[in-house]
Scaffold this motif. Structure first.
Motif, mmCIF file in Angstrom:
data_model
loop_
_atom_site.group_PDB
_atom_site.id
_atom_site.type_symbol
_atom_site.label_atom_id
_atom_site.label_comp_id
_atom_site.label_asym_id
_atom_site.label_seq_id
_atom_site.Cartn_x
_atom_site.Cartn_y
_atom_site.Cartn_z
ATOM 1 N N TYR A 287 -29.299 -74.575 53.204
ATOM 2 C CA TYR A 287 -30.327 -73.901 52.402
ATOM 3 C C TYR A 287 -31.512 -74.827 52.161
ATOM 4 O O TYR A 287 -32.673 -74.422 52.264
ATOM 5 C CB TYR A 287 -29.717 -73.469 51.075
ATOM 6 C CG TYR A 287 -30.671 -72.773 50.129
ATOM 7 C CD1 TYR A 287 -30.991 -71.430 50.299
ATOM 8 C CD2 TYR A 287 -31.230 -73.456 49.058
ATOM 9 C CE1 TYR A 287 -31.857 -70.790 49.421
ATOM 10 C CE2 TYR A 287 -32.093 -72.821 48.178
ATOM 11 C CZ TYR A 287 -32.392 -71.489 48.368
ATOM 12 O OH TYR A 287 -33.260 -70.865 47.490
ATOM 13 N N ALA A 288 -31.217 -76.078 51.849
ATOM 14 C CA ALA A 288 -32.284 -77.051 51.601
ATOM 15 C C ALA A 288 -33.097 -77.305 52.863
ATOM 16 O O ALA A 288 -34.333 -77.323 52.826
ATOM 17 C CB ALA A 288 -31.690 -78.364 51.092
ATOM 18 N N ILE A 289 -32.406 -77.501 53.976
ATOM 19 C CA ILE A 289 -33.096 -77.764 55.244
ATOM 20 C C ILE A 289 -33.967 -76.576 55.643
ATOM 21 O O ILE A 289 -35.127 -76.728 56.034
ATOM 22 C CB ILE A 289 -32.070 -78.072 56.358
ATOM 23 C CG1 ILE A 289 -31.310 -79.359 56.044
ATOM 24 C CG2 ILE A 289 -32.766 -78.190 57.713
ATOM 25 C CD1 ILE A 289 -30.130 -79.616 56.963
ATOM 26 N N PHE A 290 -33.406 -75.377 55.538
ATOM 27 C CA PHE A 290 -34.106 -74.150 55.918
ATOM 28 C C PHE A 290 -35.392 -73.952 55.117
ATOM 29 O O PHE A 290 -36.469 -73.746 55.675
ATOM 30 C CB PHE A 290 -33.153 -72.969 55.725
ATOM 31 C CG PHE A 290 -33.768 -71.618 55.950
ATOM 32 C CD1 PHE A 290 -34.226 -71.246 57.202
ATOM 33 C CD2 PHE A 290 -33.862 -70.701 54.915
ATOM 34 C CE1 PHE A 290 -34.776 -69.990 57.425
ATOM 35 C CE2 PHE A 290 -34.407 -69.448 55.121
ATOM 36 C CZ PHE A 290 -34.869 -69.091 56.377
ATOM 37 N N ASN A 291 -35.290 -74.017 53.797
ATOM 38 C CA ASN A 291 -36.456 -73.781 52.950
ATOM 39 C C ASN A 291 -37.482 -74.904 53.046
ATOM 40 O O ASN A 291 -38.688 -74.658 53.031
ATOM 41 C CB ASN A 291 -36.023 -73.588 51.500
ATOM 42 C CG ASN A 291 -35.453 -72.217 51.248
ATOM 43 O OD1 ASN A 291 -36.157 -71.213 51.272
ATOM 44 N ND2 ASN A 291 -34.152 -72.148 51.025
ATOM 45 N N THR A 292 -36.995 -76.139 53.146
ATOM 46 C CA THR A 292 -37.922 -77.267 53.287
ATOM 47 C C THR A 292 -38.729 -77.147 54.570
ATOM 48 O O THR A 292 -39.947 -77.320 54.579
ATOM 49 C CB THR A 292 -37.147 -78.602 53.283
ATOM 50 O OG1 THR A 292 -36.434 -78.736 52.049
ATOM 51 C CG2 THR A 292 -38.098 -79.779 53.422
ATOM 52 N N ALA A 293 -38.033 -76.839 55.669
ATOM 53 C CA ALA A 293 -38.715 -76.707 56.963
ATOM 54 C C ALA A 293 -39.710 -75.555 56.955
ATOM 55 O O ALA A 293 -40.814 -75.673 57.486
ATOM 56 C CB ALA A 293 -37.684 -76.510 58.079
ATOM 57 N N SER A 294 -39.345 -74.432 56.324
ATOM 58 C CA SER A 294 -40.227 -73.269 56.332
ATOM 59 C C SER A 294 -41.489 -73.502 55.515
ATOM 60 O O SER A 294 -42.600 -73.184 55.954
ATOM 61 C CB SER A 294 -39.488 -72.028 55.818
ATOM 62 O OG SER A 294 -39.113 -72.178 54.459
ATOM 63 N N VAL A 295 -41.343 -74.070 54.316
ATOM 64 C CA VAL A 295 -42.506 -74.318 53.469
ATOM 65 C C VAL A 295 -43.423 -75.362 54.102
ATOM 66 O O VAL A 295 -44.649 -75.200 54.155
ATOM 67 C CB VAL A 295 -42.069 -74.766 52.056
ATOM 68 C CG1 VAL A 295 -43.282 -75.202 51.235
ATOM 69 C CG2 VAL A 295 -41.343 -73.642 51.339
ATOM 70 N N ALA A 296 -42.814 -76.450 54.592
ATOM 71 C CA ALA A 296 -43.616 -77.510 55.218
ATOM 72 C C ALA A 296 -44.360 -76.990 56.443
ATOM 73 O O ALA A 296 -45.532 -77.306 56.655
ATOM 74 C CB ALA A 296 -42.711 -78.682 55.604
ATOM 75 N N THR A 297 -43.685 -76.171 57.251
ATOM 76 C CA THR A 297 -44.311 -75.614 58.457
ATOM 77 C C THR A 297 -45.492 -74.726 58.105
ATOM 78 O O THR A 297 -46.560 -74.796 58.735
ATOM 79 C CB THR A 297 -43.284 -74.802 59.270
ATOM 80 O OG1 THR A 297 -42.200 -75.651 59.635
ATOM 81 C CG2 THR A 297 -43.918 -74.232 60.519
ATOM 82 N N ALA A 298 -45.322 -73.860 57.095
ATOM 83 C CA ALA A 298 -46.399 -72.954 56.692
ATOM 84 C C ALA A 298 -47.619 -73.727 56.198
ATOM 85 O O ALA A 298 -48.760 -73.386 56.525
ATOM 86 C CB ALA A 298 -45.903 -71.996 55.606
ATOM 87 N N ILE A 299 -47.380 -74.758 55.412
ATOM 88 C CA ILE A 299 -48.504 -75.532 54.874
ATOM 89 C C ILE A 299 -49.212 -76.302 55.982
ATOM 90 O O ILE A 299 -50.447 -76.313 56.061
ATOM 91 C CB ILE A 299 -48.009 -76.480 53.764
ATOM 92 C CG1 ILE A 299 -47.621 -75.669 52.524
ATOM 93 C CG2 ILE A 299 -49.081 -77.512 53.415
ATOM 94 C CD1 ILE A 299 -47.141 -76.486 51.360
ATOM 95 N N VAL A 300 -48.447 -76.922 56.865
ATOM 96 C CA VAL A 300 -49.055 -77.675 57.968
ATOM 97 C C VAL A 300 -49.836 -76.742 58.884
ATOM 98 O O VAL A 300 -50.960 -77.055 59.298
ATOM 99 C CB VAL A 300 -47.971 -78.432 58.767
ATOM 100 C CG1 VAL A 300 -48.563 -79.019 60.045
ATOM 101 C CG2 VAL A 300 -47.369 -79.546 57.916
ATOM 102 N N SER A 301 -49.266 -75.554 59.186
ATOM 103 C CA SER A 301 -49.976 -74.623 60.068
ATOM 104 C C SER A 301 -51.241 -74.105 59.405
ATOM 105 O O SER A 301 -52.260 -73.894 60.069
ATOM 106 C CB SER A 301 -49.065 -73.446 60.451
ATOM 107 O OG SER A 301 -48.673 -72.705 59.311
ATOM 108 N N GLY A 302 -51.208 -73.943 58.092
ATOM 109 C CA GLY A 302 -52.410 -73.533 57.375
ATOM 110 C C GLY A 302 -53.493 -74.591 57.428
ATOM 111 O O GLY A 302 -54.680 -74.289 57.558
ATOM 112 N N ILE A 303 -53.074 -75.846 57.350
ATOM 113 C CA ILE A 303 -54.034 -76.954 57.432
ATOM 114 C C ILE A 303 -54.628 -77.040 58.840
ATOM 115 O O ILE A 303 -55.837 -77.214 59.021
ATOM 116 C CB ILE A 303 -53.344 -78.281 57.042
ATOM 117 C CG1 ILE A 303 -52.970 -78.256 55.559
ATOM 118 C CG2 ILE A 303 -54.248 -79.474 57.347
ATOM 119 C CD1 ILE A 303 -52.111 -79.423 55.122
ATOM 120 N N ILE A 304 -53.768 -76.894 59.859
ATOM 121 C CA ILE A 304 -54.222 -76.977 61.249
ATOM 122 C C ILE A 304 -55.220 -75.868 61.576
ATOM 123 O O ILE A 304 -56.176 -76.080 62.329
ATOM 124 C CB ILE A 304 -53.011 -76.909 62.210
ATOM 125 C CG1 ILE A 304 -52.164 -78.179 62.073
ATOM 126 C CG2 ILE A 304 -53.465 -76.732 63.654
ATOM 127 C CD1 ILE A 304 -50.871 -78.145 62.854
#
Length: 340
Positions: A287-304
């Protein structure tokens, strides 16, 4: 264990990226893009996946008790409204901010729901979970502050350049994301109500354990999709947007939106598969890995994709700090649940 971790990361990446193709559709209004998305992700994809993957599909759902159907249906209806509001929030405040606030709210409430249903856990578990919730809450607050700071930065630049912005209000977008996140916790309740029966029925029909997640998602997605269908039919008529489907980019738009639908649905199924590979720690560490990866990915893709290109270093630093708090909080909550 390694395989489970990798699948959990991949599932998080898929969830974090699912809304990204929406940025590249052309000739569609908001109503066109998201009505087609919800049609595909709530009906077409789950129906095909369920019929193909679940052995004994007809028997499992034909024999499901009526009270379970009703409870899952009503809570999934609320989840459907929440996810619909999430799409609206993304259009107001962007992928990175809308995603982190929405998911953060779900984590906050979702971590407390088991206490309401099952009672308080042992003191050591409760302590870790409450600390983790406070850290996640701090992260959500910082993300909201980052968004408001970005809005001020963009307003200042617009005034200097004598330009206007077509974006919606940041405050409105944040409120939509928070309320949507609260309603979306209906998914957790529907899962808790339906999983015991479906897990046993899936097993009796010779399916693998992870297929339970596919079975659980079927009534949730179908029920949640009903409210979205009604809303977008109304919106397509009100905005006179039906004609916007007749664009030269229809084929390209359909492919992009289909990718969104598959990523959105598959992320949950892949997480369930990852959890099964992680064994006893699947629903905590996974659960921790899944949510951490999803939030981090969304923020990084938004920045890119330049969502924060006009924001000041101060706004971006607040965003990074908020993201860090959310990641730390998620890990603490998962560790605490692992002590049960």
């Amino acid at each position: 264990m390694t395989e489970g971790v990798l699948w959990a990361i991949f599932a998080g990446l898929m969830l974090g990226l699912y809304a990204l193709p929406e940025k590249f559709t052309k000739g569609f209004k908001y109503e066109n893009t998201w009505s087609l998305f919800f049609l595909l992700t709530m009906f077409v994809v789950p129906i095909i996946a369920s019929v193909v993957l679940i052995q004994g599909f007809g028997d499992i759902f034909g024999n499901m008790p009526t009270d379970i159907w009703i409870k899952m249906g009503l809570s999934s209806f609320l989840w459907g409204i929440g996810v619909m509001m999430w799409s609206k929030a993304i259009n107001h405040i962007g992928l990175s901010l809308g995603f982190s606030i929405f998911i953060g709210t779900i984590i906050l409430v979702g971590s407390l729901l088991p206490f309401i249903v099952d009672g308080l856990p042992p003191t050591n578990v409760l302590t870790y979970v409450l600390i983790g919730i406070l850290v996640v809450l701090l992260g959500v607050i910082l993300n909201g502050k980052a968004g408001l700071t970005r809005e001020k930065d963009e307003a200042k630049l617009n005034a200097e350049q004598n330009t206007t912005s077509e974006k919606g209000s940041m405050t409105t977008g944040i409120m939509i994301a928070v309320i949507g996140g609260l309603l979306a916790t209906g998914f957790s309740y529907a899962n808790a109500v339906g999983r015991p029966y479906l897990a046993e029925a899936v097993k009796q029909n010779g399916n693998a354990d992870w297929i339970t997640a596919v079975a659980v998602m079927f009534p949730i997605f179908i029920s949640g999709g009903i409210v979205m269908t009604a809303y977008f039919l109304w919106q397509l008529n009100a905005k006179k947007a039906w004609g916007d489907f007749k664009t030269s980019s229809l084929g390209k738009n359909f492919i992009l939106i289909l990718i969104m639908a598959v990523f959105h649905y598959a992320a949950s199924a892949l997480f369930a598969f990852a959890a099964s590979k992680l064994g006893a720690s699947g629903n905590t560490v996974g659960y921790a890995i899944f949510n951490t990866a999803s939030v981090a990915t969304a923020i990084v893709s938004g920045i890119i994709t330049a969502e924060w290109v006009r924001a000041s270093p101060k706004a971006r630093n607040i965003l990074y700090t908020g993201l860090t708090c959310m990641i730390i909080g998620i890990v603490i909550i998962a560790y605490g649940n692992g002590q049960a």
